[in-house]
Scaffold this active site. Sequence first.
Site, PDB file in Angstrom:
ATOM      1  N   CYS A 163       0.788  -1.232   0.000  1.00 61.04           N
ATOM      2  CA  CYS A 163       0.000   0.000   0.000  1.00 61.04           C
ATOM      3  C   CYS A 163       0.821   1.283   0.000  1.00 61.04           C
ATOM      4  O   CYS A 163       0.256   2.376   0.077  1.00 61.04           O
ATOM      5  CB  CYS A 163      -0.960  -0.018   1.186  1.00 61.04           C
ATOM      6  SG  CYS A 163      -2.002  -1.488   1.197  1.00 61.04           S
ATOM      7  N   HIS A 294      -3.203   8.029   6.100  1.00 63.26           N
ATOM      8  CA  HIS A 294      -3.374   6.734   5.452  1.00 63.26           C
ATOM      9  C   HIS A 294      -4.693   6.120   5.907  1.00 63.26           C
ATOM     10  O   HIS A 294      -5.454   5.595   5.104  1.00 63.26           O
ATOM     11  CB  HIS A 294      -2.197   5.819   5.795  1.00 63.26           C
ATOM     12  CG  HIS A 294      -2.215   4.516   5.084  1.00 63.26           C
ATOM     13  ND1 HIS A 294      -2.176   4.424   3.709  1.00 63.26           N
ATOM     14  CD2 HIS A 294      -2.277   3.238   5.543  1.00 63.26           C
ATOM     15  CE1 HIS A 294      -2.213   3.146   3.350  1.00 63.26           C
ATOM     16  NE2 HIS A 294      -2.276   2.414   4.447  1.00 63.26           N
ATOM     17  N   HIS A 328     -10.067   1.502   0.342  1.00 63.52           N
ATOM     18  CA  HIS A 328      -8.610   1.369   0.330  1.00 63.52           C
ATOM     19  C   HIS A 328      -8.188   0.926  -1.069  1.00 63.52           C
ATOM     20  O   HIS A 328      -8.514  -0.169  -1.526  1.00 63.52           O
ATOM     21  CB  HIS A 328      -8.174   0.344   1.375  1.00 63.52           C
ATOM     22  CG  HIS A 328      -6.702   0.371   1.646  1.00 63.52           C
ATOM     23  ND1 HIS A 328      -5.793   1.007   0.822  1.00 63.52           N
ATOM     24  CD2 HIS A 328      -5.961  -0.166   2.657  1.00 63.52           C
ATOM     25  CE1 HIS A 328      -4.579   0.859   1.310  1.00 63.52           C
ATOM     26  NE2 HIS A 328      -4.653   0.154   2.426  1.00 63.52           N
TER      27      HIS A 328
END
Length: 415
Positions: A163, A294, A328
Amino acid sequence: MREQSAQRRAAEKPVYVHAATLSCVLGRDGAAVMKALSEGFSLVDNGAKRTTPAHEGAALVEAAFQAGKIAPADRTAGLAELVELAAPHAHRALAAGIKPEDIALVAGTTTAGLAETISQAAAAPDHAPHPQAWLPMSLGRSAGAAAAVLGLTGPAYVLSTACTAGAKAVAEGARLLRSERVRAAIAGGFDLVNPLTDAGFLALGARTPKGSLPFCTAREGLALGPGGALLLLSTEPVLGESVARLKLVGWGETSDAHHISAPDPTGAGALLAMRTALRSADLAPDDIDFVVLHGTGTDQNDRMEASAVHALFGDKAPAASLKRAVGHQLAGAGAFAGAVACLLISDTLRTGETTLPLNTPAELPLDLTLAPLALVRSPERRHCRRVLVNAFAFGGSNISLVFEAVDDVKEAKHR
């Protein structure tokens, strides 16, 4: 040491951001996406997905295949998405007179053509798929194939650090520019949801606590969303008719190596990444107008990130996660957040202020066991010239990016 650091920064060429393309469940139009973010749209609450198909990218991929420029294994939805995001940047750089060999394409991804491989495997349940069936999921193929589709011959490669990959690709593009290897870099990341990835993250989500809200999303399992972003970077403030109004001024990368998937609970690596980014930008925490978190909505990430951000900014810098709205995006998350940062700064330069993305509506409870942050909980207009973006990943991979408005456009034109 401080004097040497200042001298090094003064000698480094600025890295300008000329344009950003993005994709998410809200579509591809930057203005519409920003409006939805500022109004508190929630993928978690209503599950609406309005992803715009990569029609242009798919057409370009098919034309390249018919012309023999790419292999059959490259005809994937992932390549179409990458080409869709990259094509406007490639056209702009080429139109500005930059040679194809002087344009880099650095892409972060974790899924590549995984959906196509799964489909082929499902079609042959009684025997192993042909070895060729595994080629689409080869992570390293997509950047080179996209470059071939677009007629680019400069460096083209993939980063796959889960990620953080998209954000790391942006930093990598900046390094290529400062090394003078290329004159323009198309950099960022994307991922598309597929059954295997979705199942893996649902398993993670099933282990997160329920019944409370962290600082970004409901803890009812991690919501995934397709998409990402690519930025057009150059150390040249003017590319043809394009005059850059903002730049990437700093980045910081660290590696915890704490656990195969869990972050270091102390947040030490995340904190060091943010501090390094600010130091490389020659900025102090008080200089930052907004922090894009995040913020995955999982207990361990949110607890770690809240501690790290609080240690650096206290509860002063406005902050928000975007994942409640768009899910996400895995490798695309940091690059998408970077594109949003650029849009916030551009809006400020155009109108004098901008509306910040909403973290969670004020009527929803927060997890008060987390370190307190200045979360955006109601519509807020701000003068936003400097934005810090966070991205964290499995294996303790951390990166922070800092974007800043160009102070004087006339000066930039004459650099």
